[in-house]
Design an enzyme around this catalytic site. Structure first.
Site, PDB file in Angstrom:
ATOM      1  N   GLU A 136       0.862  -1.186   0.000  1.00  0.00           N
ATOM      2  CA  GLU A 136       0.000   0.000   0.000  1.00  0.00           C
ATOM      3  C   GLU A 136       0.894   1.229   0.000  1.00  0.00           C
ATOM      4  OE1 GLU A 136      -2.964   0.061   3.089  1.00  0.00           O
ATOM      5  OE2 GLU A 136      -2.966   2.266   3.196  1.00  0.00           O
ATOM      6  N   GLU A 141      -2.797  11.765   2.715  1.00  0.00           N
ATOM      7  CA  GLU A 141      -3.550  11.230   3.843  1.00  0.00           C
ATOM      8  C   GLU A 141      -3.325  12.098   5.071  1.00  0.00           C
ATOM      9  OE1 GLU A 141      -4.498   6.866   5.793  1.00  0.00           O
ATOM     10  OE2 GLU A 141      -2.431   7.307   5.202  1.00  0.00           O
TER      11      GLU A 141
END
Length: 317
Positions: A136, A141
Protein backbone atom coordinates in the site's frame (compact mmCIF):
# COMPACT_ATOMS: atom_id res chain seq x y z
CA UNK A 1 39.58 5.94 -30.89
CA UNK A 2 36.36 6.00 -32.93
CA UNK A 3 34.29 9.19 -33.15
CA UNK A 4 31.54 7.51 -31.10
CA UNK A 5 33.95 6.59 -28.30
CA UNK A 6 35.56 10.02 -28.44
CA UNK A 7 32.18 11.68 -28.10
CA UNK A 8 31.33 9.45 -25.14
CA UNK A 9 34.71 10.20 -23.51
CA UNK A 10 34.23 13.97 -23.90
CA UNK A 11 30.70 13.75 -22.49
CA UNK A 12 31.91 11.88 -19.44
CA UNK A 13 34.73 14.38 -18.89
CA UNK A 14 32.16 17.18 -18.89
CA UNK A 15 30.23 15.43 -16.12
CA UNK A 16 26.99 14.90 -18.05
CA UNK A 17 25.22 11.58 -18.33
CA UNK A 18 25.90 9.69 -21.54
CA UNK A 19 23.01 7.30 -20.85
CA UNK A 20 19.57 7.88 -22.32
CA UNK A 21 17.10 9.51 -19.93
CA UNK A 22 14.32 7.37 -18.52
CA UNK A 23 11.23 7.76 -20.66
CA UNK A 24 7.68 7.90 -19.36
CA UNK A 25 4.86 7.03 -21.75
CA UNK A 26 1.27 7.92 -20.88
CA UNK A 27 -0.84 4.79 -20.41
CA UNK A 28 -3.96 6.05 -18.58
CA UNK A 29 -5.72 9.36 -18.07
CA UNK A 30 -8.57 9.67 -15.58
CA UNK A 31 -10.63 12.84 -15.97
CA UNK A 32 -14.19 14.13 -16.36
CA UNK A 33 -14.53 12.55 -19.81
CA UNK A 34 -14.08 8.95 -18.64
CA UNK A 35 -14.04 8.84 -14.82
CA UNK A 36 -16.82 6.32 -14.25
CA UNK A 37 -15.61 4.02 -17.02
CA UNK A 38 -12.20 3.79 -15.33
CA UNK A 39 -13.20 3.82 -11.63
CA UNK A 40 -15.64 1.58 -9.81
CA UNK A 41 -17.66 2.77 -6.81
CA UNK A 42 -17.12 0.46 -3.83
CA UNK A 43 -20.19 0.22 -1.62
CA UNK A 44 -18.45 -1.80 1.08
CA UNK A 45 -17.96 -1.88 4.83
CA UNK A 46 -15.04 0.36 5.73
CA UNK A 47 -11.91 -1.80 6.27
CA UNK A 48 -10.65 0.87 8.70
CA UNK A 49 -13.79 0.70 10.87
CA UNK A 50 -14.88 4.27 10.28
CA UNK A 51 -18.17 5.97 11.04
CA UNK A 52 -19.01 5.98 7.33
CA UNK A 53 -21.52 4.56 4.89
CA UNK A 54 -19.99 4.04 1.45
CA UNK A 55 -22.93 4.37 -0.94
CA UNK A 56 -23.56 2.89 -4.36
CA UNK A 57 -22.81 4.74 -7.59
CA UNK A 58 -26.51 5.35 -8.18
CA UNK A 59 -27.00 6.90 -4.75
CA UNK A 60 -23.76 8.87 -4.95
CA UNK A 61 -24.86 10.43 -8.21
CA UNK A 62 -28.44 10.98 -7.05
CA UNK A 63 -27.24 12.71 -3.87
CA UNK A 64 -24.65 14.81 -5.69
CA UNK A 65 -21.71 13.16 -3.96
CA UNK A 66 -20.15 12.07 -7.28
CA UNK A 67 -20.45 14.35 -10.28
CA UNK A 68 -18.60 16.35 -12.88
CA UNK A 69 -18.26 20.09 -12.39
CA UNK A 70 -17.16 21.60 -15.67
CA UNK A 71 -14.00 19.67 -16.58
CA UNK A 72 -13.42 18.47 -13.02
CA UNK A 73 -14.57 15.48 -10.98
CA UNK A 74 -16.23 16.05 -7.59
CA UNK A 75 -16.14 13.30 -4.93
CA UNK A 76 -17.74 14.32 -1.63
CA UNK A 77 -19.75 13.40 1.45
CA UNK A 78 -23.17 14.13 2.91
CA UNK A 79 -22.95 17.51 4.67
CA UNK A 80 -26.63 18.09 5.53
CA UNK A 81 -27.92 15.08 7.50
CA UNK A 82 -28.04 14.88 11.30
CA UNK A 83 -27.39 11.26 12.19
CA UNK A 84 -27.57 8.67 14.92
CA UNK A 85 -24.05 8.36 16.40
CA UNK A 86 -24.72 4.63 16.82
CA UNK A 87 -25.87 4.26 13.21
CA UNK A 88 -24.06 3.31 10.02
CA UNK A 89 -22.27 6.62 9.64
CA UNK A 90 -22.08 9.54 7.24
CA UNK A 91 -22.62 8.87 3.54
CA UNK A 92 -19.44 9.00 1.47
CA UNK A 93 -17.90 7.60 -1.72
CA UNK A 94 -15.04 5.16 -2.16
CA UNK A 95 -13.57 4.65 -5.64
CA UNK A 96 -11.11 2.07 -6.98
CA UNK A 97 -9.47 2.21 -10.40
CA UNK A 98 -10.33 -0.61 -12.79
CA UNK A 99 -6.75 -0.88 -14.12
CA UNK A 100 -4.01 -2.03 -11.77
CA UNK A 101 -0.31 -1.32 -12.10
CA UNK A 102 3.16 -2.75 -11.58
CA UNK A 103 5.55 0.22 -11.55
CA UNK A 104 4.22 3.61 -12.59
CA UNK A 105 4.58 7.36 -12.46
CA UNK A 106 1.24 8.63 -11.13
CA UNK A 107 0.58 12.37 -11.45
CA UNK A 108 -2.60 13.69 -9.78
CA UNK A 109 -3.73 17.28 -10.33
CA UNK A 110 -6.15 18.62 -7.71
CA UNK A 111 -8.16 21.84 -7.60
CA UNK A 112 -9.32 20.92 -4.08
CA UNK A 113 -8.78 18.12 -1.58
CA UNK A 114 -10.79 17.43 1.60
CA UNK A 115 -10.30 20.07 4.28
CA UNK A 116 -8.74 19.78 7.72
CA UNK A 117 -11.82 18.88 9.77
CA UNK A 118 -12.30 17.14 13.10
CA UNK A 119 -13.30 13.54 12.52
CA UNK A 120 -12.36 13.39 8.83
CA UNK A 121 -9.87 10.91 7.36
CA UNK A 122 -9.50 11.31 3.57
CA UNK A 123 -6.94 9.46 1.49
CA UNK A 124 -5.64 9.15 -2.07
CA UNK A 125 -3.64 5.94 -2.24
CA UNK A 126 -2.67 2.76 -4.05
CA UNK A 127 -3.08 -0.81 -2.81
CA UNK A 128 -2.58 -4.37 -3.99
CA UNK A 129 -5.38 -6.98 -3.73
CA UNK A 130 -3.68 -9.13 -1.08
CA UNK A 131 -3.05 -6.65 1.75
CA UNK A 132 -0.46 -6.19 3.15
CA UNK A 133 1.52 -8.69 1.05
CA UNK A 134 1.10 -6.72 -2.18
CA UNK A 135 1.62 -3.36 -0.53
CA UNK A 136 0.00 0.00 0.00
CA UNK A 137 1.24 3.50 -0.87
CA UNK A 138 -0.60 6.34 0.88
CA UNK A 139 0.07 9.44 -1.19
CA UNK A 140 -2.28 12.02 0.36
CA UNK A 141 -3.55 11.23 3.84
CA UNK A 142 -4.29 12.96 7.11
CA UNK A 143 -6.79 13.17 9.94
CA UNK A 144 -8.66 15.78 11.94
CA UNK A 145 -6.99 19.21 11.82
CA UNK A 146 -3.77 18.16 10.06
CA UNK A 147 -2.32 20.50 7.46
CA UNK A 148 0.83 18.45 6.73
CA UNK A 149 0.49 15.46 4.41
CA UNK A 150 1.71 12.05 5.52
CA UNK A 151 3.06 9.59 2.93
CA UNK A 152 3.10 6.00 4.23
CA UNK A 153 4.07 2.53 2.97
CA UNK A 154 2.39 -0.59 4.35
CA UNK A 155 3.85 -4.01 3.53
CA UNK A 156 4.40 -7.51 4.82
CA UNK A 157 7.24 -7.83 7.34
CA UNK A 158 10.82 -7.19 6.25
CA UNK A 159 10.68 -3.94 4.28
CA UNK A 160 12.97 -1.58 6.24
CA UNK A 161 13.63 1.24 3.79
CA UNK A 162 16.54 3.61 3.70
CA UNK A 163 16.47 7.14 2.29
CA UNK A 164 17.20 7.09 -1.42
CA UNK A 165 19.92 8.99 -3.24
CA UNK A 166 19.42 12.75 -3.10
CA UNK A 167 17.58 12.65 0.21
CA UNK A 168 14.07 13.79 1.05
CA UNK A 169 12.43 16.85 2.56
CA UNK A 170 10.01 15.03 4.87
CA UNK A 171 10.45 13.62 8.37
CA UNK A 172 10.11 9.89 9.14
CA UNK A 173 7.32 8.71 11.42
CA UNK A 174 5.84 5.36 12.42
CA UNK A 175 7.79 2.11 12.23
CA UNK A 176 11.19 1.47 10.66
CA UNK A 177 9.80 -1.79 9.23
CA UNK A 178 6.82 -1.00 6.99
CA UNK A 179 5.39 -4.43 7.85
CA UNK A 180 5.86 -4.40 11.64
CA UNK A 181 2.81 -5.47 13.67
CA UNK A 182 1.02 -6.73 10.60
CA UNK A 183 1.66 -3.63 8.52
CA UNK A 184 -1.08 -1.56 10.16
CA UNK A 185 1.07 1.42 11.19
CA UNK A 186 3.49 1.35 8.28
CA UNK A 187 6.55 3.53 7.72
CA UNK A 188 5.54 7.12 7.18
CA UNK A 189 7.07 10.43 6.14
CA UNK A 190 5.45 13.72 7.18
CA UNK A 191 5.76 16.55 4.68
CA UNK A 192 7.59 19.68 5.74
CA UNK A 193 5.30 21.87 3.64
CA UNK A 194 2.53 23.63 5.57
CA UNK A 195 0.35 23.71 2.43
CA UNK A 196 0.67 20.03 1.55
CA UNK A 197 -2.65 18.87 2.97
CA UNK A 198 -6.22 19.86 3.73
CA UNK A 199 -7.49 23.39 4.20
CA UNK A 200 -4.06 24.94 3.68
CA UNK A 201 -3.60 23.07 0.38
CA UNK A 202 -6.91 24.42 -0.85
CA UNK A 203 -6.26 27.98 0.32
CA UNK A 204 -3.01 27.85 -1.65
CA UNK A 205 -4.83 27.10 -4.90
CA UNK A 206 -4.51 23.31 -5.08
CA UNK A 207 -1.60 21.47 -6.60
CA UNK A 208 -0.07 18.29 -7.96
CA UNK A 209 1.14 15.09 -6.31
CA UNK A 210 3.52 12.87 -8.27
CA UNK A 211 4.47 9.33 -7.23
CA UNK A 212 7.27 7.38 -8.89
CA UNK A 213 7.27 3.63 -8.20
CA UNK A 214 10.08 1.54 -9.69
CA UNK A 215 12.04 -1.60 -8.81
CA UNK A 216 14.56 0.53 -6.92
CA UNK A 217 12.32 2.84 -4.92
CA UNK A 218 9.18 4.88 -4.28
CA UNK A 219 9.27 8.68 -4.30
CA UNK A 220 6.49 11.23 -3.74
CA UNK A 221 6.58 14.94 -4.67
CA UNK A 222 4.15 17.75 -3.92
CA UNK A 223 3.97 20.88 -6.07
CA UNK A 224 1.71 23.84 -5.23
CA UNK A 225 -0.36 24.96 -8.21
CA UNK A 226 1.89 27.97 -8.80
CA UNK A 227 5.08 25.88 -9.03
CA UNK A 228 4.16 22.79 -11.04
CA UNK A 229 7.11 21.87 -13.28
CA UNK A 230 6.68 22.73 -16.92
CA UNK A 231 7.41 19.17 -18.01
CA UNK A 232 4.39 17.96 -16.01
CA UNK A 233 2.19 20.60 -17.63
CA UNK A 234 3.44 19.65 -21.10
CA UNK A 235 2.89 15.91 -20.56
CA UNK A 236 6.61 15.08 -20.72
CA UNK A 237 7.42 14.47 -17.05
CA UNK A 238 11.06 14.27 -15.97
CA UNK A 239 11.38 13.45 -12.25
CA UNK A 240 15.16 13.81 -12.47
CA UNK A 241 14.64 17.58 -12.55
CA UNK A 242 12.09 17.92 -9.75
CA UNK A 243 14.41 18.23 -6.77
CA UNK A 244 13.97 16.51 -3.42
CA UNK A 245 10.75 14.58 -2.94
CA UNK A 246 8.75 14.59 0.29
CA UNK A 247 9.44 10.88 0.66
CA UNK A 248 12.25 8.87 -0.92
CA UNK A 249 12.13 5.17 -0.06
CA UNK A 250 14.96 2.84 -1.12
CA UNK A 251 16.42 -0.45 0.04
CA UNK A 252 13.39 -2.76 -0.03
CA UNK A 253 12.42 -5.52 -2.44
CA UNK A 254 9.83 -3.28 -4.05
CA UNK A 255 8.99 -5.77 -6.82
CA UNK A 256 8.10 -8.46 -4.29
CA UNK A 257 6.23 -6.23 -1.85
CA UNK A 258 4.28 -3.90 -4.18
CA UNK A 259 2.25 -5.57 -6.92
CA UNK A 260 -0.95 -5.20 -8.96
CA UNK A 261 -1.88 -1.93 -7.31
CA UNK A 262 -5.12 -0.03 -7.85
CA UNK A 263 -5.71 3.68 -7.22
CA UNK A 264 -8.17 4.52 -4.42
CA UNK A 265 -10.03 7.68 -3.40
CA UNK A 266 -11.99 7.73 -0.16
CA UNK A 267 -13.20 9.89 2.72
CA UNK A 268 -13.97 8.10 5.98
CA UNK A 269 -14.59 9.39 9.51
CA UNK A 270 -13.18 8.44 12.92
CA UNK A 271 -12.08 4.79 12.65
CA UNK A 272 -8.65 3.31 13.23
CA UNK A 273 -6.70 6.57 12.83
CA UNK A 274 -8.88 9.67 13.20
CA UNK A 275 -10.84 7.97 15.97
CA UNK A 276 -7.83 6.56 17.79
CA UNK A 277 -6.15 9.97 18.15
CA UNK A 278 -9.39 11.86 18.86
CA UNK A 279 -8.99 11.99 22.63
CA UNK A 280 -5.50 13.50 22.36
CA UNK A 281 -6.52 16.13 19.80
CA UNK A 282 -8.13 19.52 20.32
CA UNK A 283 -11.23 18.07 18.64
CA UNK A 284 -12.10 16.23 21.85
CA UNK A 285 -12.73 19.56 23.58
CA UNK A 286 -15.68 20.07 21.23
CA UNK A 287 -17.17 16.62 21.76
CA UNK A 288 -15.61 13.69 23.65
CA UNK A 289 -16.90 11.26 21.03
CA UNK A 290 -15.71 11.30 17.40
CA UNK A 291 -18.82 9.54 15.99
CA UNK A 292 -21.11 11.81 18.04
CA UNK A 293 -19.39 14.89 16.62
CA UNK A 294 -19.52 13.63 13.02
CA UNK A 295 -23.18 12.67 13.46
CA UNK A 296 -24.28 16.03 14.85
CA UNK A 297 -22.21 18.52 12.81
CA UNK A 298 -22.98 17.92 9.11
CA UNK A 299 -22.19 21.51 8.14
CA UNK A 300 -18.59 20.96 9.26
CA UNK A 301 -18.04 18.63 6.31
CA UNK A 302 -19.05 20.87 3.42
CA UNK A 303 -15.37 21.09 2.44
CA UNK A 304 -14.85 17.31 2.59
CA UNK A 305 -14.52 16.76 -1.12
CA UNK A 306 -12.01 16.01 -3.84
CA UNK A 307 -12.13 18.17 -6.97
CA UNK A 308 -9.87 16.43 -9.46
CA UNK A 309 -8.53 17.93 -12.66
CA UNK A 310 -6.90 14.66 -13.73
CA UNK A 311 -4.92 11.63 -12.71
CA UNK A 312 -2.36 10.54 -15.28
CA UNK A 313 -0.44 7.28 -15.13
CA UNK A 314 2.82 6.90 -17.05
CA UNK A 315 4.63 3.67 -17.78
CA UNK A 316 8.17 3.52 -16.44
CA UNK A 317 10.52 2.19 -19.10
Amino acid sequence: MSLTRLSLFITLLRGASALPATSYSLIDTYDSTNWLSKFSVQSISDPTHGYVNYVTQAQAQSDGLLKTVGNQVYIGVDSTSHLDPNGVGRNSVRLQSNPSYNHALVIADFAHIPGSDCGAWPAFWMVGPNWPNEGEIDIIEGVNLNTYDQVTLHTSAGCVPSVGSGGMSGTPTGNADCGASGGYTGCGVVSGSATSYGTAFDANGGGVYATLWTSSGIEVWYFPANSVPGDIKSGTPNPAGWGQPIANYAGCNFDAQFQNMNIIFDITFCGDWAGSVWSSSSCASINPSCPAYVASEPQSFADQYWLVNSVKVYNVS
